[in-house]
Design an enzyme around this catalytic site. Structure first.
Site, short mmCIF file in Angstrom:
data_model
loop_
_atom_site.label_atom_id
_atom_site.label_comp_id
_atom_site.label_asym_id
_atom_site.label_seq_id
_atom_site.Cartn_x
_atom_site.Cartn_y
_atom_site.Cartn_z
N GLU A 1 0.71 -1.17 0.10
CA GLU A 1 0.10 0.08 0.08
C GLU A 1 0.81 1.35 -0.05
OE1 GLU A 1 -2.88 -0.44 3.41
OE2 GLU A 1 -3.66 -2.44 2.77
N ASN B 1 1.90 -5.32 -3.05
CA ASN B 1 0.67 -5.46 -2.67
C ASN B 1 -0.31 -4.38 -2.43
OD1 ASN B 1 -1.19 -7.74 -1.81
ND2 ASN B 1 -1.18 -6.94 0.14
N HIS C 1 -10.55 -6.44 -1.84
CA HIS C 1 -11.92 -6.52 -0.64
C HIS C 1 -12.92 -5.73 -1.37
CE1 HIS C 1 -8.82 -7.42 2.40
NE2 HIS C 1 -7.92 -6.61 1.91
N GLU D 1 -6.10 -11.09 -0.91
CA GLU D 1 -6.88 -10.86 0.46
C GLU D 1 -8.46 -10.67 -0.04
OE1 GLU D 1 -5.62 -7.26 2.42
OE2 GLU D 1 -3.42 -7.54 2.18
N ASP E 1 -12.16 -10.59 -0.06
CA ASP E 1 -13.28 -10.84 0.63
C ASP E 1 -14.41 -9.95 -0.21
OD1 ASP E 1 -12.68 -8.17 1.78
OD2 ASP E 1 -11.77 -9.03 3.53
O1 G3I Z 1 -3.36 -7.02 19.12
C1 G3I Z 1 -4.51 -6.05 19.52
C2 G3I Z 1 -4.85 -6.44 21.03
O2 G3I Z 1 -3.99 -6.51 21.71
C3 G3I Z 1 -6.10 -5.64 21.48
O3 G3I Z 1 -6.62 -6.32 22.45
C4 G3I Z 1 -7.07 -5.56 20.31
C5 G3I Z 1 -8.32 -4.67 20.78
O4 G3I Z 1 -8.88 -4.30 19.50
O5 G3I Z 1 -6.43 -5.07 19.20
C6 G3I Z 1 -5.56 -5.84 18.56
O6 G3I Z 1 -5.06 -5.19 17.39
C7 G3I Z 1 -5.67 -5.32 16.29
C8 G3I Z 1 -5.37 -6.14 15.16
O7 G3I Z 1 -6.16 -6.28 13.96
C9 G3I Z 1 -5.09 -7.91 15.59
O8 G3I Z 1 -6.36 -8.33 15.77
C10 G3I Z 1 -5.92 -4.01 15.71
O9 G3I Z 1 -6.66 -3.31 16.76
C11 G3I Z 1 -6.72 -3.90 14.33
O10 G3I Z 1 -6.55 -2.60 13.64
C12 G3I Z 1 -6.07 -4.83 13.68
O11 G3I Z 1 -6.64 -4.94 12.16
C13 G3I Z 1 -6.08 -5.47 11.23
C14 G3I Z 1 -5.74 -4.44 10.14
O12 G3I Z 1 -5.33 -4.97 8.98
C15 G3I Z 1 -4.84 -3.31 10.65
O13 G3I Z 1 -4.71 -2.38 9.42
C16 G3I Z 1 -6.86 -6.69 10.58
O14 G3I Z 1 -7.19 -7.61 11.53
C17 G3I Z 1 -6.37 -7.12 9.17
O15 G3I Z 1 -7.28 -8.00 8.74
C18 G3I Z 1 -6.08 -5.86 8.31
O16 G3I Z 1 -5.15 -6.68 7.27
C19 G3I Z 1 -5.27 -5.58 6.12
C20 G3I Z 1 -3.84 -6.21 5.68
O17 G3I Z 1 -2.68 -6.41 6.52
C21 G3I Z 1 -3.47 -5.16 4.36
N1 G3I Z 1 -4.70 -4.97 3.54
C22 G3I Z 1 -5.74 -4.61 4.27
C23 G3I Z 1 -6.24 -5.47 5.21
C24 G3I Z 1 -7.50 -5.08 5.72
O18 G3I Z 1 -7.42 -3.83 6.44
#
Ligand code: G3I
Length: 342
Positions: free
Chosen positions: A153, A196, A232, A261, A263
């Site tokens: 990105e 990506n 997405h 990725e 969905d």
């Molecule tokens: O690890 C913490 C945890 O300690 C805490 O308790 C919890 C509370 O909300 O948050 C946890 O972190 C979260 C993390 O996912 C793991 O679950 C973050 O808040 C959350 O923002 C994070 O979101 C991820 C996101 O990337 C971050 O931008 C999504 O799961 C994940 O699916 C998403 O994946 C991205 C790809 O890497 C790149 N392309 C887009 C895609 C979707 O955004």
């Protein structure tokens, strides 16, 4: 007579077994030489070995990617302190089950630790930090993780030069992209290296910018091998012809173009059986496109089941149920459509 009946039963059983469609996506994907799999949720790392989630993964994936835990904030939360426990767990699980792993991701503007996201570093310091991160991570999994999302990105078409103003860009300049690919290639010359991005699947301003960037990297012999189309999507908003054109032009550059990725969300206010059928149709059409292209080899879905997808949270409940299994791990119409096509 008894012998004849026995023989007949045996032959019938043999043919029935041969004609039975594979009971899971994995076998079907293997037969098609397709990398098919899912982003593995963070909760996987606390599951017991007989958890139904794990059983489902084993049956339906030949390729896994960590949804989060291979990102820098997890791997190097403090400068110079690397945490590989969960990444090792995923790679070991994949190896034990003869699955591939995609590495996601090395350089991104999100999910980097605070200490790394610091524009007071000098250019040389940040280049060294990037080199150390990439080299340490890629070398550790050399030969085990066969492909990496090296840069994720980096394009932003709202900027005059199309580059996102990340810490990498601000401190190093757009050449951070060149350096990232070079460091990854040095650490594992066999690895397939991806750029990506999202919203760059079809034809348009953003995919043009990605295409031009890739063309430019190739002209300068930067080791990039593939473009990841995150994909997405939302139902009824997928332009297949445009995606096909984009896959073709990326192929003409000599690069792989893969779905990394996928969905397909359903607007919450129009969720229905018909919407699930529409979703299944789109999953199927996208899979067919990937199977038809010689420069496409992978179809990766961003999560195993709807209960753990990032989409409902991210869209504040406006888009739901984007994956191929429901929260009870039951297959949805999209699952059967993929199976049918494979
Ligand atoms: O690890 C913490 C945890 O300690 C805490 O308790 C919890 C509370 O909300 O948050 C946890 O972190 C979260 C993390 O996912 C793991 O679950 C973050 O808040 C959350 O923002 C994070 O979101 C991820 C996101 O990337 C971050 O931008 C999504 O799961 C994940 O699916 C998403 O994946 C991205 C790809 O890497 C790149 N392309 C887009 C895609 C979707 O955004």
């Amino acid at each position: 007579m008894k012998v004849k009946i026995g023989l007949f039963a045996l032959i019938s059983f043999y043919f029935a077994a041969c004609n039975t469609p594979p009971q899971n996506l994995r076998k079907a994907a293997d037969r098609n030489d397709l990398d098919l799999g899912f982003a593995v949720h963070t909760s996987f790392f606390n599951m017991s070995a007989d958890d139904p989630y794990i059983e489902l993964l084993k049956k339906n994936a030949n390729t896994l990617v960590a949804e989060n835990i291979m990102k820098p904030v997890y791997i190097q939360p403090e400068q110079g302190v690397f945490h590989f426990e969960m990444a090792d767990q995923l790679v070991d699980f994949a190896q034990a089950n003869n699955m591939k792993v995609r590495g996601h991701c090395l350089v991104w503007h999100q999910q980097i630790p605070y200490w790394m996201n610091d524009t007071t570093f000098t250019r040389e310091e940040l280049l060294k930090i990037m080199e150390k991160h990439i080299t340490t991570v890629v070398s550790r999994y050399k030969g085990k993780v066969k492909e990496w999302d090296v840069v994720n990105e980096a394009i932003d078409i709202n900027e005059p030069d199309n580059f996102r103003r990340s810490v990498w860009y601000k401190v190093i300049g757009p050449e951070f992209i060149d350096s990232a690919f070079v460091y990854a290639h040095r650490a594992d010359p066999e690895a397939i290296l991806y750029y990506n991005d999202y919203d760059a699947e079809g034809m348009g301003e953003k995919s043009n910018a990605v295409y031009e960037m890739a063309q430019n990297l190739l002209k300068r012999n930067i080791p990039i091998h593939a473009i990841g189309l995150q994909s997405h999507f939302t139902i009824n908003q997928i332009d297949l012809d445009a995606i096909e054109q984009n896959l073709n032009r990326i192929g003409e550059l000599g690069l792989l173009a893969n779905i990394t990725e996928l969905d397909i969300g359903i607007p919450a206010d129009s969720f229905s059986d018909q919407a699930l059928e529409e979703q299944a149709k789109s999953y199927g059409q996208l899979l067919q496109l990937i199977l038809d292209k010689t420069n496409s080899t992978a179809f990766i879905i961003w999560g195993l089941h709807d209960g753990l997808s990032w989409i409902p949270g991210f869209s504040e409940g406006k888009r739901v149920a984007p994956l191929i299994f429901d929260p009870s791990l039951e297959p949805k119409p999209a699952y059967y459509k993929l199976l049918e096509i494979l």
